[in-house]
Design an enzyme around this catalytic site. Structure first.
Site, mmCIF file in Angstrom:
data_model
loop_
_atom_site.group_PDB
_atom_site.id
_atom_site.type_symbol
_atom_site.label_atom_id
_atom_site.label_comp_id
_atom_site.label_asym_id
_atom_site.label_seq_id
_atom_site.Cartn_x
_atom_site.Cartn_y
_atom_site.Cartn_z
ATOM 1 N N LYS A 51 1.104 -1.065 0.026
ATOM 2 C CA LYS A 51 0.007 -0.303 -0.285
ATOM 3 C C LYS A 51 0.707 1.279 0.333
ATOM 4 C CE LYS A 51 -4.119 -2.675 2.131
ATOM 5 N NZ LYS A 51 -5.025 -3.027 3.491
ATOM 6 N N GLN A 95 -4.569 -1.558 9.631
ATOM 7 C CA GLN A 95 -5.053 -2.940 9.328
ATOM 8 C C GLN A 95 -5.553 -3.587 9.846
ATOM 9 O OE1 GLN A 95 -3.603 -2.922 5.312
ATOM 10 N NE2 GLN A 95 -4.120 -5.285 6.282
ATOM 11 N N ASP A 118 -10.753 2.673 4.189
ATOM 12 C CA ASP A 118 -10.988 1.463 4.150
ATOM 13 C C ASP A 118 -12.294 0.984 4.081
ATOM 14 O OD1 ASP A 118 -8.989 -1.198 3.733
ATOM 15 O OD2 ASP A 118 -8.867 -1.218 5.808
#
Ligand code: NAD
Length: 305
Positions: A51, A95, A118
């Protein structure tokens, strides 16, 4: 035909790069993403590094905030609140997975939905369900974009989704069944939803006969070779979300890790029957990462408006 997520993701990164270059040229600050990682899960570390690399490629400023696995839930919550209030951050992600002693739902729910790139906060999920403008979670956004860029219509089609997770199964089912409200390049808005969707999971009976009626099958179960050729109708479209590490003698050797990545589909036998199919790796994975970049730019545009 192979649905080449790697190629499409590269195309989209090029488009994002152009847009961000224009932002820079106009003298404005560039979008900024923060990635919070807890502990040293090797898969998570790889995802985070990918990422960060993708952000650098398009000109998004990215910072990694790493905590040891022993961090308390309260400390992580404080970090989330700090990021919510940091004016220089347009979006951030925590994450997953988090260590067992930290309640994921509590952490995700604390994220300001406008910075939730997200797309996992209850607010964003609720807005998506109601067809309101929202930040859509990265994997479903990537799948939808892949279908759109290959001009694969979903209207009136029977889509079978295998897996009911909050990050893939539920949101992709929701997006494809609802009345479309967003248009993507190269496709009319009318062709991006309006499917008839069946969601299957580990307690579904007779998965095979359900799959045999599907025009499009999206598999997100985490089981290698779950979808076999006898479960697939001739000419179906197959989207393989699974990422599984399997040990492989041939992958052993210097500099290699002794495993390779496979999806949830028996690719070798299913591909000849499918009209379109995603490979693993190189299908949904790259689309997921590029969707995070798109979500970050979307949050930036809202933030700086
Ligand atoms: P999960 O791991 O949380 O849950 C798996 C789901 O599959 C459950 O809903 C379960 O009911 C269902 N399932 C399991 N075995 C089944 C079976 N035999 N028959 C029918 N249903 C079954 O789901 P997830 O987090 O969406 O992850 C699924 C897979 O997708 C994993 O391999 C994960 O690594 C991968 N993944 C890939 C990406 C990507 O970018 N490519 C993104 C997210 C997840």
């Amino acid at each position: 035909m192979i649905l080449d997520g790697k190629k499409i993701a590269a195309e989209i990164r090029g488009e994002l790069r152009t847009e961000i270059d224009a932002i820079k040229a106009s003298g404005q600050r560039v979008p900024k993403l923060a990635i919070v990682i807890v502990g040293h899960n090797p898969a998570s570390e790889t995802y985070v590094n990918n990422k960060l690399k993708a952000c650098a490629e398009v000109g998004i400023e990215a910072v990694k905030i790493a905590y040891e696995a022993e961090i308390t839930e309260q400390t992580l919550l404080s970090e989330v609140h700090r990021l919510n209030n940091d004016e220089t951050i347009d979006g951030f992600i925590v994450q997953l997975p988090l260590p067992d002693h930290i309640n994921e739902t509590r952490i995700l729910s604390a994220i300001d939905y406008r910075k939730d790139v997200d797309g996992l906060t209850p607010e964003n999920v609720g807005r998506t369900v109601q067809g309101l403008p929202s930040i859509i979670s990265a994997t479903p956004r990537g799948i939808r974009e892949l279908l759109a860029r290959y001009q694969i219509q979903t209207e009136g089609k029977h889509v079978v989704v295998i897996g009911r997770s909050n990050i893939v199964g539920k949101p992709i089912a929701m997006l494809l069944m609802q009345r479309p409200y967003l248009s993507l390049p190269g496709m009319s808005a009318a062709s991006l939803g309006d499917a008839t969707v069946t969601i299957c999971h580990s307690k579904t009976r007779d998965l095979k006969s359900i799959c045999l009626t599907a025009d499009i099958i999206i598999v997100a179960a985490g089981c290698p070779k779950l979808l076999t050729a006898d479960m697939v109708k001739e000419g179906a479209t197959i989207i393989d979300v699974g990422i599984n590490r399997v040990m492989d003698e041939r992958a052993k050797g210097e500099g290699t890790k002794g495993y390779r990545l496979v999806g949830d589909v028996d690719f070798e036998h299913v591909a000849p029957k499918a009209a379109y199919i995603t490979p693993v790796p190189g299908g949904v994975g790259p689309m997921t990462i590029v969707s995070l970049l798109q979500n970050t730019l979307q949050a930036y545009n809202e933030h700086t408006r």
